[in-house]
Design a protein around this motif. Structure first.
Motif, PDB file in Angstrom:
ATOM      1  N   PHE A 177       3.940  -0.076   8.619  1.00 11.51           N
ATOM      2  CA  PHE A 177       4.300   1.113   7.858  1.00 11.51           C
ATOM      3  C   PHE A 177       5.804   1.365   7.873  1.00 11.51           C
ATOM      4  O   PHE A 177       6.498   1.054   8.849  1.00 11.51           O
ATOM      5  CB  PHE A 177       3.595   2.343   8.446  1.00 11.51           C
ATOM      6  CG  PHE A 177       2.136   2.408   8.143  1.00 11.51           C
ATOM      7  CD1 PHE A 177       1.214   1.762   8.958  1.00 11.51           C
ATOM      8  CD2 PHE A 177       1.667   3.112   7.048  1.00 11.51           C
ATOM      9  CE1 PHE A 177      -0.142   1.814   8.681  1.00 11.51           C
ATOM     10  CE2 PHE A 177       0.318   3.175   6.768  1.00 11.51           C
ATOM     11  CZ  PHE A 177      -0.595   2.525   7.576  1.00 11.51           C
ATOM     12  N   GLY A 178       6.289   1.976   6.784  1.00 10.81           N
ATOM     13  CA  GLY A 178       7.627   2.529   6.778  1.00 10.81           C
ATOM     14  C   GLY A 178       7.641   3.849   7.530  1.00 10.81           C
ATOM     15  O   GLY A 178       6.602   4.329   7.985  1.00 10.81           O
ATOM     16  N   LYS A 179       8.831   4.457   7.637  1.00  8.41           N
ATOM     17  CA  LYS A 179       8.964   5.681   8.418  1.00  8.41           C
ATOM     18  C   LYS A 179       8.584   6.933   7.633  1.00  8.41           C
ATOM     19  O   LYS A 179       8.548   8.027   8.203  1.00  8.41           O
ATOM     20  CB  LYS A 179      10.385   5.808   8.948  1.00  8.41           C
ATOM     21  CG  LYS A 179      10.720   4.735   9.968  1.00  8.41           C
ATOM     22  CD  LYS A 179      11.968   5.050  10.758  1.00  8.41           C
ATOM     23  CE  LYS A 179      12.137   4.039  11.880  1.00  8.41           C
ATOM     24  NZ  LYS A 179      13.238   4.387  12.780  1.00  8.41           N
ATOM     25  N   PHE A 230       0.840  -1.192   0.000  1.00  9.44           N
ATOM     26  CA  PHE A 230       0.000   0.000   0.000  1.00  9.44           C
ATOM     27  C   PHE A 230       0.881   1.250   0.000  1.00  9.44           C
ATOM     28  O   PHE A 230       1.966   1.252   0.580  1.00  9.44           O
ATOM     29  CB  PHE A 230      -0.888   0.042   1.248  1.00  9.44           C
ATOM     30  CG  PHE A 230      -1.719  -1.195   1.466  1.00  9.44           C
ATOM     31  CD1 PHE A 230      -1.175  -2.349   2.012  1.00  9.44           C
ATOM     32  CD2 PHE A 230      -3.065  -1.185   1.132  1.00  9.44           C
ATOM     33  CE1 PHE A 230      -1.941  -3.485   2.214  1.00  9.44           C
ATOM     34  CE2 PHE A 230      -3.845  -2.320   1.332  1.00  9.44           C
ATOM     35  CZ  PHE A 230      -3.285  -3.460   1.871  1.00  9.44           C
ATOM     36  N   PHE A 267       3.932   7.351   2.755  1.00 12.29           N
ATOM     37  CA  PHE A 267       4.168   6.145   3.540  1.00 12.29           C
ATOM     38  C   PHE A 267       3.871   4.912   2.699  1.00 12.29           C
ATOM     39  O   PHE A 267       2.830   4.832   2.043  1.00 12.29           O
ATOM     40  CB  PHE A 267       3.264   6.107   4.770  1.00 12.29           C
ATOM     41  CG  PHE A 267       3.627   7.095   5.836  1.00 12.29           C
ATOM     42  CD1 PHE A 267       2.986   8.316   5.904  1.00 12.29           C
ATOM     43  CD2 PHE A 267       4.603   6.805   6.769  1.00 12.29           C
ATOM     44  CE1 PHE A 267       3.315   9.235   6.879  1.00 12.29           C
ATOM     45  CE2 PHE A 267       4.946   7.722   7.759  1.00 12.29           C
ATOM     46  CZ  PHE A 267       4.294   8.941   7.805  1.00 12.29           C
ATOM     47  N   TYR A 289      -7.869   1.040  14.970  1.00 11.64           N
ATOM     48  CA  TYR A 289      -6.458   1.125  15.348  1.00 11.64           C
ATOM     49  C   TYR A 289      -6.135   2.518  15.889  1.00 11.64           C
ATOM     50  O   TYR A 289      -6.730   3.501  15.455  1.00 11.64           O
ATOM     51  CB  TYR A 289      -5.551   0.882  14.128  1.00 11.64           C
ATOM     52  CG  TYR A 289      -5.924  -0.289  13.271  1.00 11.64           C
ATOM     53  CD1 TYR A 289      -6.910  -0.182  12.286  1.00 11.64           C
ATOM     54  CD2 TYR A 289      -5.288  -1.517  13.427  1.00 11.64           C
ATOM     55  CE1 TYR A 289      -7.253  -1.257  11.497  1.00 11.64           C
ATOM     56  CE2 TYR A 289      -5.630  -2.595  12.629  1.00 11.64           C
ATOM     57  CZ  TYR A 289      -6.610  -2.458  11.665  1.00 11.64           C
ATOM     58  OH  TYR A 289      -6.944  -3.533  10.879  1.00 11.64           O
ATOM     59  N   GLN A 339      -6.512   0.369   5.230  1.00  9.16           N
ATOM     60  CA  GLN A 339      -6.968   1.085   6.404  1.00  9.16           C
ATOM     61  C   GLN A 339      -7.371   2.499   6.005  1.00  9.16           C
ATOM     62  O   GLN A 339      -6.749   3.121   5.159  1.00  9.16           O
ATOM     63  CB  GLN A 339      -5.873   1.133   7.467  1.00  9.16           C
ATOM     64  CG  GLN A 339      -5.587  -0.210   8.103  1.00  9.16           C
ATOM     65  CD  GLN A 339      -4.468  -0.188   9.128  1.00  9.16           C
ATOM     66  OE1 GLN A 339      -4.016  -1.221   9.561  1.00  9.16           O
ATOM     67  NE2 GLN A 339      -4.027   0.993   9.510  1.00  9.16           N
ATOM     68  N   PRO A 393      -3.231  -5.117  11.677  1.00  9.45           N
ATOM     69  CA  PRO A 393      -2.583  -3.836  11.349  1.00  9.45           C
ATOM     70  C   PRO A 393      -1.653  -3.933  10.150  1.00  9.45           C
ATOM     71  O   PRO A 393      -0.956  -4.928   9.966  1.00  9.45           O
ATOM     72  CB  PRO A 393      -1.793  -3.513  12.612  1.00  9.45           C
ATOM     73  CG  PRO A 393      -2.383  -4.349  13.684  1.00  9.45           C
ATOM     74  CD  PRO A 393      -2.884  -5.584  13.030  1.00  9.45           C
ATOM     75  N   LEU A 394      -1.625  -2.863   9.367  1.00 11.48           N
ATOM     76  CA  LEU A 394      -0.588  -2.721   8.360  1.00 11.48           C
ATOM     77  C   LEU A 394       0.714  -2.354   9.066  1.00 11.48           C
ATOM     78  O   LEU A 394       0.706  -1.721  10.117  1.00 11.48           O
ATOM     79  CB  LEU A 394      -0.945  -1.609   7.372  1.00 11.48           C
ATOM     80  CG  LEU A 394      -2.183  -1.829   6.495  1.00 11.48           C
ATOM     81  CD1 LEU A 394      -2.424  -0.597   5.634  1.00 11.48           C
ATOM     82  CD2 LEU A 394      -2.019  -3.061   5.642  1.00 11.48           C
TER      83      LEU A 394
END
Lengths: 117, 114
Positions: free
Chosen positions: A107-109, A34, A90, B33, B103, A104-105
């Protein structure tokens, strides 16, 4: 364990030039990938996702991303950058082996894109 | 941001106070979340809930608490035990159908400790 790396904290590009924001991932199985964009003091907006099939995915606002399984990458691209594309981007991943969409996905920073007029 | 609301947009807290951040969604999503965002650190998962009356700790749950009494609501309490609570807090939700579900995010709450 799943992880995402965005190797560049900042990307600068001139308006009208092509842009690339890099993302590499690590999952045990096959990935769902994503891209999201965040403007200042706002939530994240979904841009596009890779599920299966064509390695080139087209999304919102003229963005596209290329999935490369051998390089475990999912780079975000746009042929001609606009000043209004300046934002925080992101990349995120979920393992296909996850049973549903309620996990949950990862994520990168984030990568800050600045498009200069 | 459509479908998920967070309130307030800005919140100021004195040290030693508990505060509660609101998150409501009308997307009929099962999962919700909470993330914390700090400059240069991306998104860090605090808590998540896959179904009503159930929730799991994320990577940085210490000093936070949640409840999930209704499908559409997932409030986050920042307790006095959280030593550095100043941050941007994001709520999200997703559909349980298929691991390809993305999401959806709310607009965020910026919490500042005075």
């Amino acid at each position: 364990a799943q992880s995402v790396a965005q190797p560049e904290d900042q990307v600068n590009v001139a308006e009208g030039n092509p842009l690339t924001v890099k993302c590499t991932y690590s999952v045990s199985g096959n990935p769902y990938l994503f891209w999201y964009v965040q403007y200042p003091n706002r939530g994240l907006q979904f841009l596009l996702k890779y599920i299966t099939g064509d390695n080139l995915v087209k999304g919102s606002y003229g963005f596209e991303a290329e999935f490369n399984k051998s390089q475990t990458s999912f780079h975000l691209k746009k042929p001609s950058a606009l000043v209004s594309d300046s934002a925080l981007y992101f990349c995120a991943v979920r393992d296909m082996r996850e049973g549903g969409g309620n996990t949950p996905l990862v994520f990168g920073k984030g990568t800050r894109l600045s498009v200069i007029a | 941001d459509g479908g998920i609301t967070q309130s307030p947009k800005y919140l100021f807290r004195k040290e030693g106070q508990n505060v509660t951040l609101s998150c409501e969604q009308n997307l009929n999503h099962d999962a919700m979340y909470w993330y914390r965002q700090d400059p240069g650190q991306g998104l860090r998962l605090i808590y998540y809930s896959q179904i009503v009356n159930d929730f799991q700790k994320g990577d940085i749950a210490e000093g936070y608490s949640v409840s999930r009494e209704k499908k559409e609501s997932f409030p986050l309490t920042v307790t006095s035990a959280q030593k550095n609570p100043t941050a941007f807090y994001l709520c999200a939700s997703s559909n349980r159908r298929g691991a390809a579900s993305e999401q959806f995010f709310g607009p965020g709450t910026r919490l500042t400790v005075l």
